[in-house]
Enzyme design. Structure first.
Site, PDB file in Angstrom:
ATOM      1  N   SER A1072      37.319  62.389  27.694  1.00  0.00           N
ATOM      2  CA  SER A1072      38.434  62.659  28.705  1.00  0.00           C
ATOM      3  C   SER A1072      39.465  63.684  27.818  1.00  0.00           C
ATOM      4  CB  SER A1072      39.402  61.132  28.710  1.00  0.00           C
ATOM      5  OG  SER A1072      39.787  60.834  27.132  1.00  0.00           O
ATOM      6  N   HIS A1073      40.560  64.069  28.243  1.00  0.00           N
ATOM      7  CA  HIS A1073      41.345  64.956  27.873  1.00  0.00           C
ATOM      8  C   HIS A1073      41.890  64.656  26.454  1.00  0.00           C
ATOM      9  CE1 HIS A1073      41.207  67.420  31.311  1.00  0.00           C
ATOM     10  NE2 HIS A1073      41.959  66.806  32.155  1.00  0.00           N
ATOM     11  N   VAL A1074      42.556  63.401  26.392  1.00  0.00           N
ATOM     12  CA  VAL A1074      43.012  62.857  25.163  1.00  0.00           C
ATOM     13  C   VAL A1074      41.899  62.665  23.957  1.00  0.00           C
ATOM     14  CG1 VAL A1074      42.646  60.320  25.527  1.00  0.00           C
ATOM     15  CG2 VAL A1074      44.573  61.265  24.241  1.00  0.00           C
ATOM     16  N   ARG A1077      41.448  66.443  22.920  1.00  0.00           N
ATOM     17  CA  ARG A1077      42.507  66.764  22.021  1.00  0.00           C
ATOM     18  C   ARG A1077      42.567  66.379  20.638  1.00  0.00           C
ATOM     19  NH1 ARG A1077      44.422  68.171  27.005  1.00  0.00           N
ATOM     20  NH2 ARG A1077      45.056  65.911  27.707  1.00  0.00           N
ATOM     21  N   VAL A1343      37.686  62.929  33.853  1.00  0.00           N
ATOM     22  CA  VAL A1343      38.500  63.665  32.947  1.00  0.00           C
ATOM     23  C   VAL A1343      40.089  63.375  33.102  1.00  0.00           C
ATOM     24  CG1 VAL A1343      37.260  65.562  32.896  1.00  0.00           C
ATOM     25  CG2 VAL A1343      38.804  65.663  34.637  1.00  0.00           C
TER      26      VAL A1343
END
Length: 1470
Positions: A1072-1074, A1077, A1343
């Site tokens: 996933s995005h988090v 990051r 995502v």
């Protein structure tokens, strides 16, 4: 010693089966354990194995016949020695304290190696020490080994102390023993912080070590000695039942023990002498027992065992338990014989009436010691599907309602109210500055208690007196004065003291005063703090000792999220509704049309009002006399309207059921009038016309209520217990009725019951019948009365008493009455599994009738409500049955509770698919599928998500109405705060959640999942901060390294500045995005599955911790301030070394649209260029979609067009505000961008490029379709100003104005599955394996912020045909779309190395995706192993090929359609 270790030790075997076959001298009954409890014919009973010679048979050494095969069972007392042998490393398990478990393993030494003792303590504190020593000889004195673990210290030269090493929630320690003379290790465990010692039933734990090096390989032990030693072991362990395999192991263990003794120097003759003496003692002990037992016929033992079984609730016994029960039955009979009774007298006593019939029936049916079960029909679960369109609220958007938790003083008040059985006289909470002061007056057991509590930390003094009339200050009598109080000028002063709480959140300072005299009516008081007097707005505070004192209403708020007009009308009419139930029910009936018109929120308002009534938050009767039949008639009217609404508005059925369960059924056939009539008959028939019975009679005539059901039950219990008055009060108090409540009725009940012994039988008979009448009117969920109303019954009228005739309901399924009879017969069974099956079968049979129009629908609904309620109570009763149950049993119970929930709820599609998933998991477990636990864990996670979603829905719909109406009616604030929570707790969802919590650790252990999933394994030091949602702090900047413990992480959030770790119980996808990051930002990120570990982390809030992750675990420990300073310094250096980032403003290149062949770095971003590069270079079986793009600068060009002059000026103004720090304008900027008009040249160029590339042109389907496409393009441009993206650029000091957005245009592939690949495993950093995640439908659920987990797998690059599944999917929602176009963001920010620009901006499809609730039970990726292997291997091969093409790790997105792989984008893996 715990049961756990007891079971481990006692499951060792007794005799080697091979020796039993070979050595004919060993006697064996030849009867299996199960045969002992099989039903036998009368002729067989005489030869029952119970009375064989092997029971208590003496040991005859001359014939060397040993009764080892007799399986004699006695109570088991485990010994304190942890034995080890050459076949097992597990020495034992102990339960030390609640959930703290000790496990000891001993490794088997090999030549040249040392013995290792591994000790593990689970769910423990960080401060455990092992206090230990070694045993070298039989004297048992401790010696201190020279070899010990690091950190070991000598304790007074008598023992060693070694600290445990913390690993997650466990503490571990390894001891290596290099001294061959050491025979055992003994130890205790010390918790230093709590000064607590853990012992083994008051003694040392002892680990017997295997003999090393001294065993004589060819030493011969005479077989007769081995047989005796095996017998003695069997006897010591309680003469258990053993399987042949266990007998083999036990016999060999006996041989090993003797060989060890020989190895230590014991001679064969010494062994023979010792063993002979021990068996002789055993013979003496055993003999008298067999002689007495033989006197009791086995037939009587069987009958007594049956009686015991029935009294125990008819549990299902294992063979061992059955044997034990027979022995206990024999003991019972022996006790009777010893009292002087003869066998004939015992038999006559046992074989009276009903027992004789039951025993005869049970033996005849051949179901002794097993409960009869109904045969469940096979049904298609999809027939239960209830799917309704989600109804919008008045606000047209979901209203986020924050759950209101109790404050510290409210929590204290709730505890005290429960402690004093709800006997509240008055309660007030005052605001003093920003703190609260609670004053609570209660009257339990005739004494007035006044509690004070405050959350203020300042020194506070109470200055108080008493009053006999309002306004006066009277000095309290000496008998009232508490300790440490000071009398002062007609008043008393006391200091508030700290009250400890297990939860620091609820710590308060308190006082308690007890007043025995009834002459005082209230208490005046003031407060003194730091020399200043604190008063109530200039006046003295005053608490009145009076039931129902008026509470000051809180601000009602604006009523958002409620049917405000309806609630206002309810509040206005409450004074009328208080008069009686008749008034309240008639008013509710009058409001039903308005409630239905207001939709879901209107019915929520009615439910809240009725629930406040049912929980006694509202007055039931005030200065009005009403006949029971008038109440019954009003009830009938309301429930008739609810029944009709149930027929006509299926989307509201769940709420309507809930309202009906709070209202009660009402009377049919004038049953309400019988409440008045029957009490007179009871008084007349039983000669009890005065005192309490007359007072109750007057109350019943005046205004009957649900309290009367409880009063009747209390009388029945009081009479049953031989007129024990404490039982009467206990029954009342446990159900919320106090002496004060009895006195508060308009026709008060002052007296206690006082009956004669000769009245007992008649009263029990008549009150039992009367209870049915009361429940028929007042109880909507009473099973017996609900069944009676459906099956029909008749009560004749006599004299003045009216008659009642309820006809049976026509059209019930065949066999349904018998099913209900089964339920009634087993409703109190201890073994609840057959009962649950019967209840659910009955509910399933009812379902077709509940969705049809029926003149008796109301009675059917109340029956269904009662069956539902009985399921819940049965499950709670069955928890004990599950304490030692395996995973399959718990899973089966989960399916039963889940089925019950499915039958009760609207919009139950997700839960139905969860139920199908559990059925598959059960099948996998039974077939020993290696993936069963992994699959079951995914179903468990999805079920939890479904429950959380349902709880949130209740909170959205009910809590605003509870808060608004509660404030209007002056309802206690604590009752308002927990309104929705109590609704949830009253349903099956709470039981289901409890079962899931039991199963979760079992599945994690079986599937080797551990307590953590480490998504970004980065070592970190920081201060712990606990937050609710990561989303709420994503834009925050922490001034020092911070470890965030976040309850909720969705997947799209940013990591806040200063955060060095994010730990959560939530389950975002690894890709996933988090998650991406976190890895890019070198932030530790992990999911914690263990609630105890999570609670421990939360308890460390404000403290400094050091996190040390591995790929599967996180070890944390406290650190000192200096280490944080070092960490900040290191982090600062790392940040200084990072390259500075800058953007180059892109210019408009003169073209509004370009084809993929024209993609360059000046025209488009890396996303577009990478797709273009892949074409023709990847293997032919990897498909690449056709693409065109709106290049950099097109947005700016469109904005500068004369068409958009006003939009441009408005944007310029808004951006000026943004520069001044007004971030609220971001939303307005996005809205403004959407107002742009498309220049005709843009439309024409884009049309030409798309058509020439073979893509469909939206405008060919009509102007509206082009407008949809144009809106999607503008939404991509507008996402430049979404909050996440904007703050991300600010954090890395990028000039936001220089960020340019190209738009990649692709035709959407209507995907079966979507995937994301990282060609280097992101969790471990292992470049030799590929990690990928797969979801059903489009990739946005992977995502984006969609709950649940994707299917995840790894695949070694040197074996791409062997993917390994790490986790099955738990996502409940899939996104699907018909043929369409997607417009993907492609910014120049995504090209920057070291900046995670990917995923910050939006990709927008032209058409809206359809959300589909996923059914994995029919998904070939889940149920077809060959298909799964094929698809996952293809995904892995595609990833590997693209990585080889670029020569570096890649982050790849793609889809699967009809088995074909499509790659839609790739970028370097960050």
């Amino acid at each position: 010693m715990s049961n756990t270790i007891g079971n481990d030790l006692l499951h060792k075997s007794l005799l080697r089966h091979t020796i039993l076959e070979h050595q004919s001298k060993i006697s064996c009954s030849g009867v299996s354990g199960n045969a002992l409890f099989q039903v036998q014919s009368p002729t067989q009973i005489k030869k029952s194995p119970i009375s064989t010679k092997f029971r208590g048979n003496r040991l005859n050494l001359r014939k060397t016949k040993l009764p080892m095969g007799t399986h004699h069972l006695v109570s088991v007392i485990p010994r304190a020695v942890l034995t080890t042998d050459t076949t097992s490393e597990l020495a034992g398990k102990f339960c030390l304290d609640e959930n703290i478990e000790l496990q000891v393993d001993v490794s088997v030494p090999t030549p040249g190696s040392m013995v290792q003792v591994n000790i593990q303590v689970t769910n423990c504190s960080n401060s455990l020490l092992l206090h230990w020593g070694a045993i070298r000889d039989t004297k048992g004195k401790w010696v201190l080994p020279s070899h010990s673990p690091d950190g070991t210290k000598a304790y007074k030269n008598r023992a060693l102390r070694t600290p445990f090493v913390k690993s997650g929630s466990n503490s571990i320690l390894k001891i290596e023993v290099d001294d061959p003379a050491i025979q055992a290790i003994e130890f205790l465990i010390v918790d230093e912080t709590q000064n607590k010692w853990f012992k083994n039933n008051g003694e040392n734990f002892s680990v017997k070590l295997p003999v090393k090096g001294k065993m004589i390989p060819n030493a011969s032990v005479p077989e007769e000695l081995v047989q005796i030693q095996a017998y003695l072991r069997w006897e010591r362990k309680g003469k258990q039942m053993y399987t042949p395999e266990q007998e083999k192991e036990e016999y060999e263990a006996a041989r090993t023990e003797l060989m060890e003794e020989i190895a230590r120097g014991t001679s064969i003759e010494d062994l023979r002498t010792r063993l002979t003496n021990e068996t002789a003692e055993s013979e003496i002990k055993e003999q008298p027992r067999s002689e007495t037992k033989s006197k009791i016929p086995d037939e009587l033992v069987q009958i007594q065992a049956y009686i015991r079984w029935e009294k125990a609730g008819k549990p299902n016994y294992t063979p061992d338990q059955q044997l034990r029960e027979f022995e206990e039955a024999r003991k019972d009979l022996q006790t009777e014989l010893e009292k002087g009774l003869s066998l004939d007298e015992i038999q006559k006593k046992m074989m009276k009436g009903e027992i004789k019939v039951k025993v005869s029936k049970q033996l005849k049916s051949k179901s002794y010691f097993s409960v009869e079960r109904i045969q469940r029909k096979k049904r298609d679960l999809m027939q239960l599907l209830q799917r309704h369109v989600t109804e919008r609220t008045e606000e047209k958007t979901p209203i986020p309602i924050k759950k209101t938790e109790l404050t510290a003083v409210e929590h204290f008040a709730k505890l005290k109210e429960e402690q004093d059985s709800g006997s509240v006289l008055n309660k007030k909470i005052y605001k003093i500055s920003d703190k609260e002061l609670l004053v609570l007056a209660t009257k339990p057991a005739g004494k007035t208690k006044v509690y004070f509590a405050t959350d203020s930390k300042e020194s506070l003094t109470l200055h108080w007196a008493l009053s006999k009339k309002g306004g006066e200050w009277l000095a309290p009598p000496p008998s009232v004065l508490p300790l440490d109080s000071i009398s002062l000028n007609g008043a008393v002063q006391m200091q508030f003291v700290n009250s400890s709480s297990a939860d620091p959140t609820y710590e308060v300072r308190t006082l308690e005063i007890e007043i025995e005299e009834d002459s005082f009516v209230g208490m005046p008081f003031v407060l003194l703090s730091q020399g200043n007097w604190i008063k109530n707005e200039g006046s003295d505070f005053y608490i009145e000792f009076k039931v129902g004192s008026k509470q000051v209403k809180k601000d009602a708020g604006d009523g958002k999220g409620t049917a405000k007009a309806l609630l206002g009308k309810i509040a206005k009419m409450e004074s009328e509704a208080q008069k009686s139930f008749m008034h309240r029910f008639n008013i509710a009936a009058d409001l039903m049309d308005q409630a239905i018109s207001a939709g879901k929120l209107g019915l929520a308002g009615i439910l809240v009002w009725m629930r406040f009534m049912a929980t006694r938050q509202l007055v039931w009767n005030k200065n009005y006399n009403v006949k029971p039949r008038e109440i019954s008639k009003a009830q009938d009217r309301l429930t008739d309207l609810l029944q009709n609404s149930y027929k006509t508005h299926p989307q509201y059925r769940e709420l309507l059921r809930m309202i009906m369960s709070t209202v009660g059924r009402g009377g049919e056939g004038d049953v309400g009038q019988r409440i008045r009539d029957e009490i007179l008959v009871i008084q007349r028939n039983n000669d009890c016309k005065g005192a309490m019975m007359e007072e109750w009679h007057q109350k019943l005539h005046n205004n009957t209520s649900p309290d009367d059901v409880i009063i009747c039950q209390a009388l029945i219990e009081y009479i049953k217990r031989d007129f024990d008055i404490s039982v009467y009060w206990k029954t009342l108090n446990e159900n919320g009725i106090t002496k004060e409540r009895l006195l508060s009725y308009d026709r008060a009940i002052h007296s206690e019951p006082n009956f004669r012994k000769d009245q007992k039988d008649g009263l029990l008979r008549d009150l039992g019948k009367y209870m049915r009448t009361l429940k028929a009117v007042h109880s909507g969920a009473d099973l017996e009365s609900a069944i009676s109303n459906c099956m029909g019954y008749r009560s004749e009228g006599q004299g003045f008493m009216v008659g009642v005739k309820i006809n049976p309901i026509a059209g019930l399924p065949s066999g349904f009455p018998g099913l209900l009879q089964f339920v009634l017969e087993h409703v109190e069974d201890k073994n609840v599994e057959p009962l649950l099956e019967g209840l659910l079968e009955a509910r399933q049979e009812l379902q077709p009738l509940l969705i049809k129009s029926h003149d008796r629908l109301k009675d059917l609904l109340f029956l269904d409500i009662a069956l539902d309620s009985t399921v819940r109570t049965a499950i709670e009763r069955g928890y004990e049955e599950l304490n030692n149950a395996g995973a399959e049993k718990i899973m089966y119970f989960i399916t039963l509770v889940l089925e019950n929930l499915v039958l009760s709820l609207d919009d139950n599609e997700d839960l139905i698919y969860c139920l199908k998933g559990w059925n598959i998991a059960l099948g996998m477990s039974k077939s020993r599928d290696g993936h069963w636990a992994l699959y079951a864990k995914s179903v468990l996670d999805r079920t939890r998500l479904a429950l959380a979603s349902k709880a949130e829905e209740y909170h959205q719909v009910l809590q605003p109405s509870a808060e608004y109406l509660g404030s209007l009616l002056g309802v206690d604030q604590w009752a308002v705060n927990i309104f929705t929570e109590e609704i949830i707790r009253a349903g099956s969802a709470a039981s289901l959640s409890s079962l899931l919590n039991r199963l979760d650790p079992v599945l994690r252990k079986t599937a080797n999942l551990g307590s953590w999933q480490v998504i970004s394994p980065v070592e970190a030091v920081g201060r712990v901060v606990v937050v609710g949602e990561l989303l709420t702090v994503q834009n925050k900047s922490y001034g020092q390294p911070t470890i965030l413990v976040a309850k909720t992480v969705k997947g799209e959030e940013e990591i806040p500045d200063g955060a060095v770790a994010v730990l959560t119980p939530d389950m975002p996808d690894v890709l996933s995005h988090v998650s991406v990051r976190a890895r890019n930002g070198k932030v530790c990120f992990a999911t914690c599955f263990d609630p105890k570990i999570l609670a421990d982390l939360q308890a460390n809030e404000g403290k400094l911790l050091h996190l040390k992750p591995t790929s599967a675990d996180i070890v944390y420990s406290a650190v000192k301030e200096g280490e944080l300073t070092d960490s900040i310094s290191t982090k600062s250096k790392d940040n200084d070394s990072l390259p500075s980032l800058s953007l180059v403003r892109k210019q408009f290149g003169g073209r509004y649209a370009i084809s993929s062949e024209e993609f360059t770095s000046e025209m488009v971003g890396a996303k577009s260029r990478n797709i273009s590069y892949l074409k023709g270079k990847v293997p032919s079986w990897v498909q690449i979609p056709t693409s065109v793009a709106l290049p950099f600068g097109v947005f700016e060009k469109v904005l500068s067009d004369r068409l958009n002059k006003e939009v441009s000026e408005k944007l310029r103004s808004l951006k000026g505000g943004l520069g001044k720090g007004n971030f609220a304008v971001l939303t307005e900027i996005r809205k403004t961008v959407l107002q742009l008009s498309a220049p005709s040249q843009l439309v024409q160029e884009l049309k030409d490029k798309m058509k020439s590339s073979g893509m469909p042109w939206p405008g060919d389907e009509g102007e509206q379709r082009w407008e949809q496409a144009w809106m999607a393009i503008k939404k991509v441009w507008a996402s430049k100003w979404n909050e996440r993206a904007y703050f991300s650029t600010k954090k890395v000091k990028l000039d936001h104005d220089y960020l340019c957005m190209a738009v990649l245009v692709q035709e959407i592939i209507n995907a079966d599955y979507a995937f994301v690949i990282h060609t280097t495993n992101p969790s471990s950093g292992d470049s030799s394996e590929i990690y990928a995640e797969v979801v059903r439908g489009l990739g946005e659920t992977l995502v984006g912020a969609y709950p649940g987990r994707a299917l995840s797998f790894i695949c070694k690059k040197n074996d791409l045909n062997s993917p390994q599944v790490l986790g099955y999917p738990s996502k409940p929602i899939g996104l699907f779309i018909t043929r369409s176009i997607i417009f993907r963001s492609d910014s120049n920010g995504e090209d920057l190395e070291g900046y995670a620009g990917a995923g910050l901006y939006d990709s927008v499809p032209m058409d809206k995706e359809e959300k589909v609730v996923l059914d994995y039970s029919s998904d070939p990726l889940i149920i077809d192993g060959n298909f799964r292997q094929s698809i996952l291997s293809s995904i892995a091969r595609a990833g590997n090929a693209i990585e080889e093409l670029y020569g570096s790790p890649q982050d790849i997105e793609g889809v699967v359609r009809d088995g074909k792989i499509y790659v839609v984008q790739t970028r370097p893996q960050m």
